[in-house]
Design a protein around this motif. Sequence first.
Motif, PDB file in Angstrom:
ATOM      1  N   GLU A   1       0.830  -1.213   0.000  1.00  0.00           N
ATOM      2  CA  GLU A   1       0.000   0.000   0.000  1.00  0.00           C
ATOM      3  C   GLU A   1       0.863   1.263   0.000  1.00  0.00           C
ATOM      4  O   GLU A   1       1.886   1.313   0.688  1.00  0.00           O
ATOM      5  CB  GLU A   1      -0.892  -0.034   1.259  1.00  0.00           C
TER       6      GLU A   1
ATOM      7  N   TYR B   1       0.644   1.306  -5.329  1.00  0.00           N
ATOM      8  CA  TYR B   1       0.267   0.069  -4.624  1.00  0.00           C
ATOM      9  C   TYR B   1       0.324  -1.141  -5.556  1.00  0.00           C
ATOM     10  O   TYR B   1       0.269  -1.007  -6.780  1.00  0.00           O
ATOM     11  CB  TYR B   1      -1.131   0.212  -4.010  1.00  0.00           C
TER      12      TYR B   1
ATOM     13  N   TRP C   1      -6.638  -2.052   3.840  1.00  0.00           N
ATOM     14  CA  TRP C   1      -6.213  -0.827   3.150  1.00  0.00           C
ATOM     15  C   TRP C   1      -6.923   0.373   3.752  1.00  0.00           C
ATOM     16  O   TRP C   1      -8.107   0.290   4.068  1.00  0.00           O
ATOM     17  CB  TRP C   1      -6.613  -0.870   1.677  1.00  0.00           C
TER      18      TRP C   1
END
Length: 366
Positions: free
Chosen positions: A28, A46, A114
């Motif tokens: 991420e 990402y 996330w």
Amino acid sequence: APAAKPLPGYAGFKNADAVIVHSSTTIETKRSAFGTSVITPSNQLYVRNNLPTPNASIVADRDAWQVQIDGVKQPRQLSVAELKKMGLETVTMVLQCSGNGRGFFPSKPSGTQWTVGAAGCVVWSGVPVREVVKALGGVADGMVYMTGTGGEVLPAGIDPKTVMVERSVPLSAMQDALLAWEMNGEPISLAHGGPLRLIVPGYTGVNNIKYIKQLAFTLKESEAHIMSHGYRISPPGSKSDPSQPSVQEMSVKSWINSPLPEAGTQAAGMVQIHGVAFGGMHAVKGVEVSTDGGKSWKPARLVGPDMGKYAWRQFVLQAQLPKGTHVLASRATDEKGNLQPETRGENQSGYNNTSWADHAVTVTVA
Ligand code: MSS
């Protein structure tokens, strides 16, 4: 804090300081790393792979990679070298995982947690799918979907449908779709789907098939599990099934990238509250920023180049922040008048979180 996980080999070119390595297939971008330059640098973008990343040998001779085009009047296999002669287009697009923002669901759905960083704004170059289709005599009669299949080598001894990455999108998505070989001015890296990737602007990440080996116009949706059961908007507590809506088109969303609580206590005075906003299928019209948790809103200014309706825009609001605690939020509106909602749409797997309240940040000024 637990020690940061190392970057996996295929993603060794990533800037380790700018990313969070969740696992060997999920990386991420840090919220603080988005910067203010519209385009997300490749070494900060990402990564999400549903299967182990293919062997680097597939990018050794990029032009030789073959894709089978089916469901057209004259089906055939085409190499990247041949595709390069058939057309050229560039699109700037927000690539965003369907599960971006999952980490804000209080229900903690399973999957990568996330927050904002399973997204980036990237430039793709390739051949328009519609040009390829035209050269092959047009779409075969009656086809309803465009179905892309990833080129991963599947483990032996199991039903391929249970693991293969194959997704169908409505035929209409073909109009702006590309078969792309370049990202941000470089041949697409293995991490991001090189040698060839299907790009479906405005659609969530999973619909953008990496290492594409087959593009088919089909009567039915793919029967791969990732299509029939994966990436469905299932009511909380329920099992996914093919009758539920598939995660496809993105909708209007924004978030603030600075100031952030992780920067520590801020000094009182002038701040530039900035972030990114995108409309998914439609251009962003405007962004409002609140410094009181959404009680009142002020129009932000869009800054930087407009890279087209599928790209994100940067926004800024200059504000004086007095001593105290401030809840900073942003909410965007698209050209169709859709307003970013306050609340998330609850669903079992934590998809499509566009809630401005979830994306708000609390900063302390002393
Ligand atoms: N493709 C393939 N082939 N494989 C896989 O695994 N994944 C997905 C997409 N595509 C895959 C594919 C997802 S899921 C996502 S997000 C994306 O991709 C990501 O991208 P990058 O480049 O960033 O990594 Mo979620 O919705």
